[in-house]
Structure formats: structure tokens, C-alpha cells
Motif scaffolding. Sequence first.
Motif, PDB file in Angstrom:
ATOM      1  N   GLN A 133     -33.748 -59.182   2.437  1.00  0.00           N
ATOM      2  CA  GLN A 133     -32.361 -58.882   2.078  1.00  0.00           C
ATOM      3  C   GLN A 133     -32.098 -57.386   2.136  1.00  0.00           C
ATOM      4  OE1 GLN A 133     -29.717 -60.777   1.303  1.00  0.00           O
ATOM      5  NE2 GLN A 133     -30.800 -62.714   1.652  1.00  0.00           N
ATOM      6  N   ALA A 134     -33.067 -56.571   1.675  1.00  0.00           N
ATOM      7  CA  ALA A 134     -32.895 -55.116   1.723  1.00  0.00           C
ATOM      8  C   ALA A 134     -32.805 -54.628   3.162  1.00  0.00           C
ATOM      9  CB  ALA A 134     -34.055 -54.432   1.000  1.00  0.00           C
ATOM     10  N   LEU A 135     -33.662 -55.170   4.041  1.00  0.00           N
ATOM     11  CA  LEU A 135     -33.630 -54.779   5.449  1.00  0.00           C
ATOM     12  C   LEU A 135     -32.312 -55.175   6.095  1.00  0.00           C
ATOM     13  CD1 LEU A 135     -35.013 -53.675   7.970  1.00  0.00           C
ATOM     14  CD2 LEU A 135     -36.064 -55.929   8.309  1.00  0.00           C
ATOM     15  N   LEU A 136     -31.849 -56.385   5.815  1.00  0.00           N
ATOM     16  CA  LEU A 136     -30.568 -56.840   6.367  1.00  0.00           C
ATOM     17  C   LEU A 136     -29.418 -55.980   5.859  1.00  0.00           C
ATOM     18  CD1 LEU A 136     -31.062 -60.702   6.088  1.00  0.00           C
ATOM     19  CD2 LEU A 136     -30.983 -59.345   8.181  1.00  0.00           C
ATOM     20  N   SER A 137     -29.513 -55.565   4.608  1.00  0.00           N
ATOM     21  CA  SER A 137     -28.470 -54.709   4.051  1.00  0.00           C
ATOM     22  C   SER A 137     -28.418 -53.375   4.786  1.00  0.00           C
ATOM     23  CB  SER A 137     -28.715 -54.486   2.559  1.00  0.00           C
ATOM     24  OG  SER A 137     -27.758 -53.602   2.022  1.00  0.00           O
ATOM     25  N   HIS A 138     -29.592 -52.793   5.079  1.00  0.00           N
ATOM     26  CA  HIS A 138     -29.625 -51.524   5.804  1.00  0.00           C
ATOM     27  C   HIS A 138     -29.081 -51.686   7.223  1.00  0.00           C
ATOM     28  CE1 HIS A 138     -31.536 -49.305   2.664  1.00  0.00           C
ATOM     29  NE2 HIS A 138     -32.665 -49.990   2.690  1.00  0.00           N
ATOM     30  N   LEU A 139     -29.434 -52.786   7.873  1.00  0.00           N
ATOM     31  CA  LEU A 139     -28.927 -53.034   9.222  1.00  0.00           C
ATOM     32  C   LEU A 139     -27.403 -53.186   9.217  1.00  0.00           C
ATOM     33  CD1 LEU A 139     -31.610 -55.534  10.564  1.00  0.00           C
ATOM     34  CD2 LEU A 139     -31.238 -53.183  11.326  1.00  0.00           C
ATOM     35  N   THR A 140     -26.889 -53.897   8.224  1.00  0.00           N
ATOM     36  CA  THR A 140     -25.437 -54.083   8.122  1.00  0.00           C
ATOM     37  C   THR A 140     -24.732 -52.754   7.890  1.00  0.00           C
ATOM     38  OG1 THR A 140     -25.755 -56.311   7.224  1.00  0.00           O
ATOM     39  CG2 THR A 140     -23.604 -55.276   6.877  1.00  0.00           C
ATOM     40  N   GLU A 141     -25.298 -51.914   7.027  1.00  0.00           N
ATOM     41  CA  GLU A 141     -24.700 -50.594   6.779  1.00  0.00           C
ATOM     42  C   GLU A 141     -24.699 -49.744   8.045  1.00  0.00           C
ATOM     43  OE1 GLU A 141     -26.867 -48.889   3.589  1.00  0.00           O
ATOM     44  OE2 GLU A 141     -26.036 -50.225   2.052  1.00  0.00           O
ATOM     45  N   THR A 142     -25.757 -49.846   8.846  1.00  0.00           N
ATOM     46  CA  THR A 142     -25.814 -49.091  10.097  1.00  0.00           C
ATOM     47  C   THR A 142     -24.726 -49.548  11.062  1.00  0.00           C
ATOM     48  OG1 THR A 142     -28.208 -48.812   9.855  1.00  0.00           O
ATOM     49  CG2 THR A 142     -27.279 -48.467  12.049  1.00  0.00           C
ATOM     50  N   ILE A 143     -24.538 -50.852  11.167  1.00  0.00           N
ATOM     51  CA  ILE A 143     -23.485 -51.385  12.035  1.00  0.00           C
ATOM     52  C   ILE A 143     -22.111 -50.967  11.528  1.00  0.00           C
ATOM     53  CG2 ILE A 143     -22.350 -53.518  12.778  1.00  0.00           C
ATOM     54  CD1 ILE A 143     -25.092 -54.785  12.988  1.00  0.00           C
ATOM     55  N   GLU A 144     -21.903 -51.024  10.214  1.00  0.00           N
ATOM     56  CA  GLU A 144     -20.620 -50.616   9.646  1.00  0.00           C
ATOM     57  C   GLU A 144     -20.346 -49.145   9.930  1.00  0.00           C
ATOM     58  OE1 GLU A 144     -20.966 -51.582   5.558  1.00  0.00           O
ATOM     59  OE2 GLU A 144     -20.490 -53.718   5.821  1.00  0.00           O
ATOM     60  N   SER A 145     -21.375 -48.302   9.859  1.00  0.00           N
ATOM     61  CA  SER A 145     -21.208 -46.886  10.143  1.00  0.00           C
ATOM     62  C   SER A 145     -20.814 -46.663  11.601  1.00  0.00           C
ATOM     63  CB  SER A 145     -22.503 -46.138   9.821  1.00  0.00           C
ATOM     64  OG  SER A 145     -22.377 -44.759  10.120  1.00  0.00           O
ATOM     65  N   ALA A 146     -21.480 -47.390  12.515  1.00  0.00           N
ATOM     66  CA  ALA A 146     -21.134 -47.273  13.935  1.00  0.00           C
ATOM     67  C   ALA A 146     -19.715 -47.754  14.185  1.00  0.00           C
ATOM     68  CB  ALA A 146     -22.126 -48.068  14.775  1.00  0.00           C
ATOM     69  N   GLU A 147     -19.331 -48.858  13.526  1.00  0.00           N
ATOM     70  CA  GLU A 147     -17.977 -49.379  13.671  1.00  0.00           C
ATOM     71  C   GLU A 147     -16.946 -48.368  13.197  1.00  0.00           C
ATOM     72  OE1 GLU A 147     -16.881 -51.855  10.628  1.00  0.00           O
ATOM     73  OE2 GLU A 147     -14.847 -52.184  11.380  1.00  0.00           O
ATOM     74  N   GLU A 148     -17.203 -47.754  12.058  1.00  0.00           N
ATOM     75  CA  GLU A 148     -16.267 -46.771  11.506  1.00  0.00           C
ATOM     76  C   GLU A 148     -16.089 -45.595  12.465  1.00  0.00           C
ATOM     77  OE1 GLU A 148     -15.933 -43.716   7.692  1.00  0.00           O
ATOM     78  OE2 GLU A 148     -17.374 -45.370   7.652  1.00  0.00           O
ATOM     79  N   LEU A 149     -17.176 -45.121  13.048  1.00  0.00           N
ATOM     80  CA  LEU A 149     -17.095 -43.999  13.979  1.00  0.00           C
ATOM     81  C   LEU A 149     -16.314 -44.375  15.231  1.00  0.00           C
ATOM     82  CD1 LEU A 149     -17.859 -41.157  14.860  1.00  0.00           C
ATOM     83  CD2 LEU A 149     -20.033 -42.059  15.684  1.00  0.00           C
ATOM     84  N   ILE A 150     -16.581 -45.544  15.788  1.00  0.00           N
ATOM     85  CA  ILE A 150     -15.884 -45.974  17.003  1.00  0.00           C
ATOM     86  C   ILE A 150     -14.394 -46.106  16.747  1.00  0.00           C
ATOM     87  CG2 ILE A 150     -15.613 -47.889  18.627  1.00  0.00           C
ATOM     88  CD1 ILE A 150     -18.645 -48.380  18.307  1.00  0.00           C
ATOM     89  N   ARG A 151     -14.042 -46.729  15.628  1.00  0.00           N
ATOM     90  CA  ARG A 151     -12.623 -46.908  15.328  1.00  0.00           C
ATOM     91  C   ARG A 151     -11.932 -45.566  15.072  1.00  0.00           C
ATOM     92  NH1 ARG A 151     -10.983 -51.651  15.485  1.00  0.00           N
ATOM     93  NH2 ARG A 151     -12.232 -53.481  14.971  1.00  0.00           N
ATOM     94  N   ALA A 152     -12.604 -44.663  14.387  1.00  0.00           N
ATOM     95  CA  ALA A 152     -12.004 -43.360  14.100  1.00  0.00           C
ATOM     96  C   ALA A 152     -11.758 -42.578  15.385  1.00  0.00           C
ATOM     97  CB  ALA A 152     -12.907 -42.563  13.159  1.00  0.00           C
ATOM     98  N   LEU A 153     -12.722 -42.584  16.290  1.00  0.00           N
ATOM     99  CA  LEU A 153     -12.541 -41.888  17.562  1.00  0.00           C
ATOM    100  C   LEU A 153     -11.404 -42.517  18.364  1.00  0.00           C
ATOM    101  CD1 LEU A 153     -16.261 -41.332  18.610  1.00  0.00           C
ATOM    102  CD2 LEU A 153     -14.643 -39.598  17.818  1.00  0.00           C
ATOM    103  N   SER A 154     -11.305 -43.830  18.330  1.00  0.00           N
ATOM    104  CA  SER A 154     -10.216 -44.514  19.027  1.00  0.00           C
ATOM    105  C   SER A 154      -8.864 -44.163  18.415  1.00  0.00           C
ATOM    106  CB  SER A 154     -10.435 -46.030  18.981  1.00  0.00           C
ATOM    107  OG  SER A 154      -9.390 -46.718  19.630  1.00  0.00           O
ATOM    108  N   ASP A 155      -8.807 -44.094  17.083  1.00  0.00           N
ATOM    109  CA  ASP A 155      -7.558 -43.720  16.405  1.00  0.00           C
ATOM    110  C   ASP A 155      -7.128 -42.298  16.772  1.00  0.00           C
ATOM    111  OD1 ASP A 155      -7.313 -46.155  15.156  1.00  0.00           O
ATOM    112  OD2 ASP A 155      -8.312 -45.517  13.315  1.00  0.00           O
ATOM    113  N   ILE A 156      -8.081 -41.369  16.791  1.00  0.00           N
ATOM    114  CA  ILE A 156      -7.756 -39.985  17.136  1.00  0.00           C
ATOM    115  C   ILE A 156      -7.249 -39.889  18.568  1.00  0.00           C
ATOM    116  CG2 ILE A 156      -8.811 -37.722  17.594  1.00  0.00           C
ATOM    117  CD1 ILE A 156     -10.492 -38.100  15.106  1.00  0.00           C
ATOM    118  N   ALA A 157      -7.909 -40.588  19.486  1.00  0.00           N
ATOM    119  CA  ALA A 157      -7.465 -40.572  20.882  1.00  0.00           C
ATOM    120  C   ALA A 157      -6.055 -41.133  21.011  1.00  0.00           C
ATOM    121  CB  ALA A 157      -8.435 -41.377  21.740  1.00  0.00           C
TER     122      ALA A 157
END
Length: 452
Positions: free
Chosen positions: A121-145
Motif C-alpha cells: 500500500q505504501a509503494l502504491l501510494s508513492h506511485l500514485t503521488e508521482t503520477i499526480e505530480s506529473a499530471e499537475e505539471l502537464i496540466r499547468a504547462l498546458s494552461d499556461i500555453a
Amino acid sequence: MMLRDSDPPERQIEKLQRINEALVGRLERIQEQRGPSYALTRTAAVLEREVMARNRDLEAALTDLARTNTELARARESADEANRAKSRFLRAASHDLLQPLSAARLFLSHLAELSPMPDQQALLSHLTETIESAEELIRALSDIARLDSRNFAMNPGPVAIGRLFRRLIIDMQPQAAARGIDLRFVASAVTVESDPVYLRQIAQNLIGNALKYTSGRRVLVGLRRDGDHVWLEVLDEGPGIALRDQERIFNEFERLSRSQQAGHGLGLSIVQRACQQLGHRLELRSEPGRGSCFRVALPVMRRIEGAVPPGAQALPVRATIPLAGRRVLVIENDDAMRRAFSFLLNGWGMEVSATSEIATARRFARAQAPDVVLSDYRLDDGETGFQALDLLEADLGHSLPALIVSAETAEFIHAEAGNRPVEVLTKPVAEHELRRGLAFAIQNHIRQGGSG
């Protein structure tokens, strides 16, 4: 005085001298009389030559300026085209990157339900947080563009703050609860003029920023009257921001806090760009050790009927409809996403029919009508989720509760939806968002007179 042949030579010389003196005197007088006009004529001639020379210089300068302007116009057009190409690339890349991220996130959610071991569960939680971080960055860059795009357009109109706050509670309360923060909204019946989609995004980013970086246990959102406008204020109990840092906090990738919360320093930059596009004044009031207040000035419009009265606490709409046993029709053209949806929804006890084609979806629906439709917006061959819904409802003869999940921007989907009461989620979608979205779609359909 006349010369006579009879005059002796001395007399003739004397007369000639006197005649010569008279002629010289007359010439001098004539010269004195014509002197000013002659000097003016010469001066005018000199000035005319100077003017002609300066005109030639000016013509040469104008030619150089025209050449420079042409070069600048070409350079500007090249820069604009490069910016448009960047925006197109970011939009396309965002869509293509968010698809596998969304599938991975759903697979992880399903795996978490099947993995009871704490270390897993701890490993899955870390993986999910990593994906969420990547998602946030992609969406933010798209919003700025998108906000920097030359063709970007806002759609200002009346926005009821009470309704906005109720939606923000639904959006932001899970994040606040996960971090143990008391997120409170001071309800209001005020209606303001703004773009409803981007005002919501502005508020989401300001609230999300407060939730991430506050060191206290409370975040307050409300309005403050100021003449013919109101300030939408987000107050936190964080460490505060020194005056010297209050301008650069809006720069891209700028993070002043040492908080361990995930973030890329793009949220406030998006807020600033959106406020500039909308003409809303943005202010920050903060002192070290005394928290921060980010606020946006909004022009006030008329009060609307049915708004939440002042002093009443706006409550989120809670979806209480159970999902187990309900039939869901999934229309998704991405294989990984379709499998991820099927795994997760089956795990919730739902009966899943999944396809990538509208024609197959229509056959499934005619065989057994679904309780809810979950569809991607952009399908194959230029077809859309809304077209699929139109055909399904025409086949069945009644409306269907539906949830659109897409990597497209939410404002684009809402614009396409028009008056259709369809919930929209953007990829990657979290498990709790998908569960809430499906339940809310079914509950809202029942409330509007549909069958449940």
C-alpha cells in the motif's frame, strides 16, 4: 556736368573724377537699397539646399525604417507561429501523455484494492503521488500555453458566487480533508461578472496553493465588499511571504516555501495570467509569520434568485447513490483506459459493458439499457461522446445519466456540452473522483425526473 572739347586737359580730368565719384556714390546707394533682399535671396537659396538635403536624409531614414518594420513584422509572425506551434504541441502532447497516466492511475487504484499488505500500500501510494505530480505539471504547462495563446478568448458573464462556492467545496474538500485542514467558505448571494470556467480555475489554484503551503489548520474563502466590486479572498495561516518576495512568487516554477507538499510553482503564475486576461485585479497581502491573503477584484452584478443567503453555510452536494449492481456502458477508444475502467468498475460491483465504437455501444444498449454511460469525449473517426449519447438516447427513447472523461480541457468540453446536464472529469481521473462523478450523474438524473 558735361565734358567739352574746349576744356583744357586738367579741367577734363577734374570733371571725370567728379563724374566717377557721383557714379560710385549712386552705385553704393543702389547696393545699400538692394542689400537686404539680396541677402535674403541668398539665405533662402542656402536654406532650400539644406532642406533638400534633409529631405533626402529623411527619405533614406524612412526607407530604412520601412525595411526594419518589414523585418520586425516577419520576425513577429515567425514568433507568433512558433508560439502557436508550441501551444498546439503542448495541447497534443498533454492529451497523449494524460491518456496513459490516467490508465496507470486507475490500474493502481484497482491494485490498491487487491493489495492488503502495508508495504505494498505504501509503494502504491508513492506511485500514485508521482503520477499526480506529473499530471499537475502537464496540466499547468498546458494552461499556461493556452493563456498565452494569441487566439485565446474569455467568455465573461454572470457568475453566482453561492453556486461557485458549492462547486469549490465539492472540488477542494477532499484535498483539505486529506491534509487535516478546516476549509471554510463564507456563503454569499452576490453575482459577479467573470468567465465562469476561469474564475473557478483561479479560485481552485488559490485555494489549492493555500492548502499546500499553510502551516496552520484553517483556510477561509469569502468575499469583501469594496464599492461596485467585491474581493474574492483566500486566507491561510501559513508562514507568510516577505515583501521582497511577493512579486516573484508569481513567477513560473517559483516556490518560496520549504513545505514538503508536492508542487511545481505554476499555480500562481496561471492565476496571474488568467486575471490579466479577464481584467481582474490581483493582490497579495502578507507578512512573515501572519499568513497570507490572496484576493481578486470582481465587478458586482445583480443578485440572483435562489442563491445561498448571506450567513448560510453552503454545503456540498453529496452523491449517496450506491454503484454496486448498476449497469455501466463504457465507450473509450484507448485500449489501456478501457481495460482500466473495466477492472475498477467491476471491482466496485458494477456490471460493465465496454467498447471503443459507437455502433457496438448502441447494440449493447438496445440489448440491455445501461444505468449510466461513461464515455471519452474524443472517439475514433472524429466522433465524440456527445454524439454517442445523442444516438443512444434516440435508440432508447429517453435520456441517460452520463459522465464524460477526457484529456481535453474542461472549459472546451463544457462549451461543447451547451445546456446538456453532463458531468465532466479530466484525465487522469482519481478513483474517488470517478466514483463521485458516476454517483452524482445517476443522482442528478433521478432528481430531474429520470428513472433510477
